[in-house]
Design a protein around this motif. Sequence first.
Motif, PDB file in Angstrom:
ATOM      1  N   ARG A 121       0.833  -1.203   0.000  1.00  0.00           N
ATOM      2  CA  ARG A 121       0.000   0.000   0.000  1.00  0.00           C
ATOM      3  C   ARG A 121       0.871   1.257   0.000  1.00  0.00           C
ATOM      4  O   ARG A 121       0.605   2.213  -0.732  1.00  0.00           O
ATOM      5  CB  ARG A 121      -0.917  -0.007   1.218  1.00  0.00           C
ATOM      6  CG  ARG A 121      -1.933   1.125   1.213  1.00  0.00           C
ATOM      7  CD  ARG A 121      -2.889   0.979   2.359  1.00  0.00           C
ATOM      8  NE  ARG A 121      -2.167   0.572   3.571  1.00  0.00           N
ATOM      9  CZ  ARG A 121      -2.306   1.170   4.743  1.00  0.00           C
ATOM     10  NH1 ARG A 121      -3.147   2.168   4.886  1.00  0.00           N
ATOM     11  NH2 ARG A 121      -1.630   0.759   5.789  1.00  0.00           N
ATOM     12  N   HIS A 122       1.941   1.247   0.787  1.00  0.00           N
ATOM     13  CA  HIS A 122       2.843   2.404   0.819  1.00  0.00           C
ATOM     14  C   HIS A 122       3.560   2.591  -0.511  1.00  0.00           C
ATOM     15  O   HIS A 122       3.731   3.724  -0.991  1.00  0.00           O
ATOM     16  CB  HIS A 122       3.858   2.261   1.961  1.00  0.00           C
ATOM     17  CG  HIS A 122       3.254   2.412   3.320  1.00  0.00           C
ATOM     18  ND1 HIS A 122       2.573   3.542   3.725  1.00  0.00           N
ATOM     19  CD2 HIS A 122       3.216   1.567   4.387  1.00  0.00           C
ATOM     20  CE1 HIS A 122       2.154   3.395   4.964  1.00  0.00           C
ATOM     21  NE2 HIS A 122       2.531   2.184   5.387  1.00  0.00           N
ATOM     22  N   LYS A 123       3.974   1.488  -1.139  1.00  0.00           N
ATOM     23  CA  LYS A 123       4.629   1.591  -2.451  1.00  0.00           C
ATOM     24  C   LYS A 123       3.667   2.156  -3.485  1.00  0.00           C
ATOM     25  O   LYS A 123       4.042   3.015  -4.293  1.00  0.00           O
ATOM     26  CB  LYS A 123       5.128   0.218  -2.909  1.00  0.00           C
ATOM     27  CG  LYS A 123       6.405  -0.230  -2.259  1.00  0.00           C
ATOM     28  CD  LYS A 123       6.850  -1.572  -2.819  1.00  0.00           C
ATOM     29  CE  LYS A 123       8.105  -2.062  -2.134  1.00  0.00           C
ATOM     30  NZ  LYS A 123       8.532  -3.373  -2.648  1.00  0.00           N
ATOM     31  N   LEU A 124       2.423   1.655  -3.462  1.00  0.00           N
ATOM     32  CA  LEU A 124       1.423   2.168  -4.408  1.00  0.00           C
ATOM     33  C   LEU A 124       1.166   3.648  -4.181  1.00  0.00           C
ATOM     34  O   LEU A 124       1.060   4.435  -5.145  1.00  0.00           O
ATOM     35  CB  LEU A 124       0.117   1.389  -4.259  1.00  0.00           C
ATOM     36  CG  LEU A 124      -0.086   0.224  -5.210  1.00  0.00           C
ATOM     37  CD1 LEU A 124      -1.289  -0.593  -4.806  1.00  0.00           C
ATOM     38  CD2 LEU A 124      -0.220   0.695  -6.619  1.00  0.00           C
ATOM     39  N   ALA A 125       1.056   4.051  -2.923  1.00  0.00           N
ATOM     40  CA  ALA A 125       0.801   5.463  -2.615  1.00  0.00           C
ATOM     41  C   ALA A 125       1.962   6.337  -3.071  1.00  0.00           C
ATOM     42  O   ALA A 125       1.757   7.425  -3.638  1.00  0.00           O
ATOM     43  CB  ALA A 125       0.563   5.638  -1.125  1.00  0.00           C
ATOM     44  N   SER A 126       3.203   5.874  -2.862  1.00  0.00           N
ATOM     45  CA  SER A 126       4.356   6.689  -3.287  1.00  0.00           C
ATOM     46  C   SER A 126       4.428   6.763  -4.807  1.00  0.00           C
ATOM     47  O   SER A 126       4.756   7.825  -5.372  1.00  0.00           O
ATOM     48  CB  SER A 126       5.651   6.132  -2.705  1.00  0.00           C
ATOM     49  OG  SER A 126       5.976   4.892  -3.289  1.00  0.00           O
ATOM     50  N   LYS A 127       4.132   5.679  -5.509  1.00  0.00           N
ATOM     51  CA  LYS A 127       4.126   5.712  -6.982  1.00  0.00           C
ATOM     52  C   LYS A 127       3.024   6.640  -7.492  1.00  0.00           C
ATOM     53  O   LYS A 127       3.225   7.389  -8.445  1.00  0.00           O
ATOM     54  CB  LYS A 127       3.928   4.301  -7.556  1.00  0.00           C
ATOM     55  CG  LYS A 127       5.122   3.416  -7.429  1.00  0.00           C
ATOM     56  CD  LYS A 127       6.265   3.921  -8.268  1.00  0.00           C
ATOM     57  CE  LYS A 127       7.462   3.012  -8.115  1.00  0.00           C
ATOM     58  NZ  LYS A 127       8.648   3.513  -8.780  1.00  0.00           N
ATOM     59  N   ALA A 128       1.846   6.567  -6.868  1.00  0.00           N
ATOM     60  CA  ALA A 128       0.755   7.455  -7.283  1.00  0.00           C
ATOM     61  C   ALA A 128       1.139   8.918  -7.058  1.00  0.00           C
ATOM     62  O   ALA A 128       0.862   9.778  -7.903  1.00  0.00           O
ATOM     63  CB  ALA A 128      -0.519   7.113  -6.502  1.00  0.00           C
ATOM     64  N   LYS A 129       1.827   9.196  -5.959  1.00  0.00           N
ATOM     65  CA  LYS A 129       2.277  10.560  -5.680  1.00  0.00           C
ATOM     66  C   LYS A 129       3.304  11.008  -6.716  1.00  0.00           C
ATOM     67  O   LYS A 129       3.248  12.142  -7.222  1.00  0.00           O
ATOM     68  CB  LYS A 129       2.870  10.633  -4.271  1.00  0.00           C
ATOM     69  CG  LYS A 129       3.311  12.005  -3.848  1.00  0.00           C
ATOM     70  CD  LYS A 129       3.875  11.963  -2.443  1.00  0.00           C
ATOM     71  CE  LYS A 129       4.415  13.330  -2.060  1.00  0.00           C
ATOM     72  NZ  LYS A 129       5.073  13.297  -0.750  1.00  0.00           N
ATOM     73  N   ASP A 130       4.245  10.094  -7.071  1.00  0.00           N
ATOM     74  CA  ASP A 130       5.252  10.421  -8.090  1.00  0.00           C
ATOM     75  C   ASP A 130       4.599  10.711  -9.434  1.00  0.00           C
ATOM     76  O   ASP A 130       4.972  11.663 -10.136  1.00  0.00           O
ATOM     77  CB  ASP A 130       6.253   9.271  -8.236  1.00  0.00           C
ATOM     78  CG  ASP A 130       7.143   9.106  -7.015  1.00  0.00           C
ATOM     79  OD1 ASP A 130       7.209  10.044  -6.190  1.00  0.00           O
ATOM     80  OD2 ASP A 130       7.770   8.025  -6.889  1.00  0.00           O
ATOM     81  N   ILE A 131       3.608   9.904  -9.813  1.00  0.00           N
ATOM     82  CA  ILE A 131       2.926  10.107 -11.095  1.00  0.00           C
ATOM     83  C   ILE A 131       2.158  11.424 -11.079  1.00  0.00           C
ATOM     84  O   ILE A 131       2.143  12.166 -12.073  1.00  0.00           O
ATOM     85  CB  ILE A 131       2.003   8.908 -11.401  1.00  0.00           C
ATOM     86  CG1 ILE A 131       2.856   7.667 -11.708  1.00  0.00           C
ATOM     87  CG2 ILE A 131       1.061   9.198 -12.548  1.00  0.00           C
ATOM     88  CD1 ILE A 131       2.071   6.390 -11.866  1.00  0.00           C
ATOM     89  N   LYS A 132       1.534  11.736  -9.960  1.00  0.00           N
ATOM     90  CA  LYS A 132       0.783  12.993  -9.844  1.00  0.00           C
ATOM     91  C   LYS A 132       1.727  14.186  -9.995  1.00  0.00           C
ATOM     92  O   LYS A 132       1.442  15.142 -10.741  1.00  0.00           O
ATOM     93  CB  LYS A 132       0.074  13.047  -8.493  1.00  0.00           C
ATOM     94  CG  LYS A 132      -0.709  14.321  -8.268  1.00  0.00           C
ATOM     95  CD  LYS A 132      -1.334  14.297  -6.899  1.00  0.00           C
ATOM     96  CE  LYS A 132      -1.989  15.629  -6.612  1.00  0.00           C
ATOM     97  NZ  LYS A 132      -2.496  15.693  -5.243  1.00  0.00           N
ATOM     98  N   GLU A 133       2.876  14.127  -9.327  1.00  0.00           N
ATOM     99  CA  GLU A 133       3.854  15.215  -9.435  1.00  0.00           C
ATOM    100  C   GLU A 133       4.394  15.328 -10.852  1.00  0.00           C
ATOM    101  O   GLU A 133       4.561  16.430 -11.385  1.00  0.00           O
ATOM    102  CB  GLU A 133       5.001  14.998  -8.440  1.00  0.00           C
ATOM    103  CG  GLU A 133       4.596  15.194  -7.001  1.00  0.00           C
ATOM    104  CD  GLU A 133       5.706  14.845  -6.025  1.00  0.00           C
ATOM    105  OE1 GLU A 133       6.805  14.423  -6.465  1.00  0.00           O
ATOM    106  OE2 GLU A 133       5.467  14.985  -4.813  1.00  0.00           O
ATOM    107  N   PHE A 134       4.659  14.189 -11.488  1.00  0.00           N
ATOM    108  CA  PHE A 134       5.153  14.215 -12.854  1.00  0.00           C
ATOM    109  C   PHE A 134       4.116  14.827 -13.800  1.00  0.00           C
ATOM    110  O   PHE A 134       4.445  15.635 -14.668  1.00  0.00           O
ATOM    111  CB  PHE A 134       5.507  12.791 -13.308  1.00  0.00           C
ATOM    112  CG  PHE A 134       6.000  12.711 -14.723  1.00  0.00           C
ATOM    113  CD1 PHE A 134       7.282  13.113 -15.047  1.00  0.00           C
ATOM    114  CD2 PHE A 134       5.169  12.236 -15.728  1.00  0.00           C
ATOM    115  CE1 PHE A 134       7.736  13.037 -16.356  1.00  0.00           C
ATOM    116  CE2 PHE A 134       5.614  12.156 -17.034  1.00  0.00           C
ATOM    117  CZ  PHE A 134       6.909  12.558 -17.352  1.00  0.00           C
ATOM    118  N   GLY A 135       2.852  14.454 -13.616  1.00  0.00           N
ATOM    119  CA  GLY A 135       1.790  15.027 -14.458  1.00  0.00           C
ATOM    120  C   GLY A 135       1.645  16.519 -14.244  1.00  0.00           C
ATOM    121  O   GLY A 135       1.449  17.279 -15.206  1.00  0.00           O
ATOM    122  N   GLN A 136       1.757  16.967 -13.005  1.00  0.00           N
ATOM    123  CA  GLN A 136       1.668  18.407 -12.731  1.00  0.00           C
ATOM    124  C   GLN A 136       2.843  19.145 -13.346  1.00  0.00           C
ATOM    125  O   GLN A 136       2.680  20.253 -13.876  1.00  0.00           O
ATOM    126  CB  GLN A 136       1.612  18.659 -11.220  1.00  0.00           C
ATOM    127  CG  GLN A 136       0.274  18.276 -10.602  1.00  0.00           C
ATOM    128  CD  GLN A 136       0.267  18.453  -9.081  1.00  0.00           C
ATOM    129  OE1 GLN A 136       1.315  18.622  -8.465  1.00  0.00           O
ATOM    130  NE2 GLN A 136      -0.924  18.398  -8.497  1.00  0.00           N
TER     131      GLN A 136
END
Length: 146
Positions: A121-136
């Motif tokens: 769950r923590h890995k998924l959350a960190s990847k989702a955060k990375d993707i969100k930052e990359f998209g922004q």
Amino acid sequence: MEQFSNVGVVPLHRQQPQFQQQRPLTHQVVRAATAVTAGGSFLLLSGLLLVVTVVALACATPILVLFSPVLVPASLAVVLLITGFVTSGGFGVAAVALLKWMYDYVVGKHPTGADQIDEARHKLASKAKDIKEFGQQQLGGAGHTS
């Protein structure tokens, strides 16, 4: 009491040599006779069982041939029904175990494997955060060039 413990006992070295030789020979003969009797009995019983099986098969073959158009589909249906019940029961037990595990996890009892679930769950959350930052960053960078 120790005084009388050896009364009437003849030491082994004083016994007659014939008696020592006859006793083991007698035991060997009795053992051999018992083994031959038991082995012969089992061999006789297995032979009788084989004969009875062959006779029963010979008697049942015509009946099985006559009823095979009914027996084969019926046995196939029985096998499929049993397989279905066993499979559904297995899935039911697995579902109940999964629900219990989920309940224990939500309540906080820390069931087996909860550490792996938390790590994933923590890995998924960190990847989702990375993707969100990359998209922004991409959207922000695209806005400045236009």
